[in-house]
Design an enzyme around this catalytic site. Structure first.
Site, mmCIF file in Angstrom:
data_model
loop_
_atom_site.group_PDB
_atom_site.id
_atom_site.type_symbol
_atom_site.label_atom_id
_atom_site.label_comp_id
_atom_site.label_asym_id
_atom_site.label_seq_id
_atom_site.Cartn_x
_atom_site.Cartn_y
_atom_site.Cartn_z
ATOM 1 N N ASP A 1 -57.779 -40.265 0.053
ATOM 2 C CA ASP A 1 -57.402 -39.758 -1.265
ATOM 3 C C ASP A 1 -56.111 -38.956 -1.180
ATOM 4 O O ASP A 1 -55.986 -38.031 -0.377
ATOM 5 C CB ASP A 1 -58.524 -38.876 -1.812
ATOM 6 C CG ASP A 1 -58.464 -38.736 -3.326
ATOM 7 O OD1 ASP A 1 -57.378 -38.458 -3.853
ATOM 8 O OD2 ASP A 1 -59.511 -38.920 -3.980
ATOM 9 N N SER B 1 -57.520 -39.938 -9.524
ATOM 10 C CA SER B 1 -58.413 -40.541 -8.539
ATOM 11 C C SER B 1 -59.486 -41.407 -9.177
ATOM 12 O O SER B 1 -59.923 -42.395 -8.579
ATOM 13 C CB SER B 1 -59.077 -39.449 -7.689
ATOM 14 O OG SER B 1 -58.107 -38.752 -6.943
ATOM 15 N N HIS C 1 -67.918 -36.840 -6.642
ATOM 16 C CA HIS C 1 -66.504 -36.723 -6.989
ATOM 17 C C HIS C 1 -65.945 -38.104 -7.337
ATOM 18 O O HIS C 1 -66.617 -39.127 -7.205
ATOM 19 C CB HIS C 1 -65.738 -36.077 -5.840
ATOM 20 C CG HIS C 1 -64.611 -35.212 -6.265
ATOM 21 N ND1 HIS C 1 -63.315 -35.414 -5.836
ATOM 22 C CD2 HIS C 1 -64.565 -34.130 -7.090
ATOM 23 C CE1 HIS C 1 -62.526 -34.498 -6.370
ATOM 24 N NE2 HIS C 1 -63.257 -33.710 -7.130
ATOM 25 N N HIS D 1 -52.760 -31.071 -2.889
ATOM 26 C CA HIS D 1 -52.780 -30.361 -4.171
ATOM 27 C C HIS D 1 -52.442 -28.885 -3.974
ATOM 28 O O HIS D 1 -51.741 -28.288 -4.797
ATOM 29 C CB HIS D 1 -54.165 -30.462 -4.812
ATOM 30 C CG HIS D 1 -54.363 -31.656 -5.696
ATOM 31 N ND1 HIS D 1 -53.639 -31.873 -6.840
ATOM 32 C CD2 HIS D 1 -55.231 -32.702 -5.595
ATOM 33 C CE1 HIS D 1 -54.039 -32.996 -7.419
ATOM 34 N NE2 HIS D 1 -54.998 -33.517 -6.676
#
Length: 494
Positions: free
Chosen positions: A17, A58, A109, A257
């Site tokens: 990711d 995502s 998630h 991030h």
């Protein structure tokens, strides 16, 4: 057009990711390896835009792989017009293949959710958990105990009198909470190794050292190895043609991030080592296991070298050494990142409420290798840290801002740049191993990658049937879209 292949069809689909091309260069140099194992399996690149934006999130990125359709940012297993879609994992399970999900994030998630649930908002994780466990998947490993420990969500939008975890146990799932319980796990197994996301690799290793043996969190590689062993044994016992396994290195994204350069390399190296683990598994089983590895998007706009336009950078960054004869400061310093000992997330947690207990300057120097802050760094970071150290309750927002800023002095000294705390729209790398790698080459759409896997496994008809059932009110699999409105009232947002 990819062709369906005969013989065993184990498929391990891996997703890093937020993992962009610069992340692997950074990690190679920081780890001081000639190359990372995964670089040997590079085949091409993937375009990542969603139906709603040139920069995907995502959820849309994972749905493009799981359902082979573009959708809007935030969508989990639904189309651009909010129609539930069958996923490759659901279809594999319907066709008799054992199925597993492994991640370092919460299992609810965006990425694992997009293979196991159908909601119009990625933040409806409580509904995701309820849908996910009812899929009957054989292996689910990751974080997210806090979500599974909430009341189960029924398809009509009401809550059950039991938690999702209790429902899982009633269904026969074994629950694993640490490495020791993972070692003894049997199918069906639900491994929830953290309340929320699992620890960053840079923190996990040190946290485990302070615990009794076997009480800590397992690595991504260990979870994946165990999942493959369990799924392979189940496939052989049931006569299934093979298994399907999703593996996500989810915290690469989180490090980027936070613009936390010190945490990126340990996450990427752990991901690459997991690819090596899968490859060795494939070699041992005679090449029956195919591996495809992608990312959903790049995160952070990571750059290695960030000359700011001044001919003499020593006026601003005196810690950067340059060739006196060179007209521009072309340099970045991986050695700076090797000195980092904690993630910015861990630092923010430990600094919370620590006024009078932790001397920030000493603490930061030990945690990062940065001996002192420059005035322009002090102006940005000190007010946040002072407020965080005073905070004793409801500190989440302050912790978030600290996570976002504590990596900045490290980046300055390493001359690593970030253009954003969000995602970017650059193409990402495509890796593949085993038979059918010829179908994963050059520059592909993310949906083409998903469709190739569906074709290889011969799942097109099954996918169509599942999609029909998801939208048929008379079907047990029907997803009542009115329940989405209720689910959005109970979001998981961090």
């Amino acid at each position: 057009m990819p062709q369906a292949h005969t013989g065993p069809k184990n498929y391990v689909f891996m997703l890093g990711d937020g993992f962009g091309p610069a992340h692997i260069t950074l990690s190679r140099l920081v780890s001081q390896r000639d190359s990372l194992f995964m670089e040997k399996e590079l085949r091409g690149t993937v375009r990542t835009r969603s139906s709603s934006s040139t920069v995907t999130d995502s959820a849309a990125g994972a749905t493009a792989y799981s359902c082979a359709q573009k959708t809007y940012n935030g969508a989990i297993g639904v189309s651009h017009d909010r129609v539930p879609l069958g996923t490759v994992a659901e279809a594999a399970k319907r066709n008799g293949m054992p199925v597993g999900l492994v991640t370092t994030t919460r299992v609810t998630h965006a990425t694992p959710a997009s293979f196991s649930a159908h909601v119009d908002s990625r933040y409806s994780e409580r509904y995701v958990a309820s849908q996910q466990i009812r899929q009957g998947f054989d292996v689910i490993f990751g974080g997210g105990m806090r979500v599974y420990d909430q009341p189960a969500f029924l398809n009509n939008g009401s809550f059950a009198p039991h938690t999702v975890l209790e429902e899982a146990v009633q269904m026969g799932y074994h629950v694993a909470r640490n490495e020791k319980e993972l070692d003894s796990a049997q199918i069906p197994v639900l491994g929830l190794f953290a309340s929320s996301h699992m620890s960053f690799e840079i923190d996990r290793v040190k946290e485990n050292e302070g615990l009794p043996e076997g009480e800590g969190q397992p690595s991504l590689s260990k979870m994946t190895k165990k999942a493959m062993e369990l799924l392979s044994a189940r496939a052989k016992a049931t006569g299934a043609p093979g298994f399907f396994l999703l593996v996500e290195g989810g915290r690469i994204d989180h490090a980027a991030h936070s613009n936390d350069p010190g945490s990126i390399a340990p996450e990427v190296v752990a991901y690459s080592d997991t690819i090596e683990q899968v490859t060795l598994f494939s070699i041992a089983d005679g090449g029956a296991t195919r591996l495809v590895s992608v990312a959903d998007h790049e995160t952070g706009g990571l750059t290695l070298g960030k000359w700011n336009g001044t001919v003499d950078p020593s006026d601003i960054y005196p810690f950067v050494s340059t060739d006196a004869n060179a007209p521009y400061p072309y340099i970045w310093r991986p050695d700076v990142l090797r000195a980092v000992r904690k993630s910015t997330e861990k630092m923010a947690q430990e600094l919370t409420g620590s006024e009078g207990v932790i001397d920030f300057d000493q603490y930061y120097a030990l945690a990062t290798g940065v001996p002192y802050l420059y005035p322009f760094e002090e102006d940005k970071i000190r007010p946040i840290v002072n407020a965080l150290q005073k905070c004793t309750s409801n500190c989440g927002t302050l912790q978030y801002h600290a996570e976002m800023s504590l990596g900045w002095p490290i980046s300055n000294r390493a001359q690593v740049g970030f253009s954003t705390h969000g995602h970017t729209g650059v193409d990402i790398n495509l890796y593949a191993w085993g038979s059918a790698t010829q179908d994963f080459v050059a520059n592909m759409e993310n949906t083409e990658v998903g469709q190739a896997i569906i074709d290889h496994l011969g799942l097109n008809e099954t996918l169509a049937v599942i999609t029909q059932e998801l939208n048929d009110p008379a079907s047990p699999k029907y997803v009542d879209r009115s329940a989405w409105d209720i689910a959005r009232k109970y979001p998981e947002t961090h």
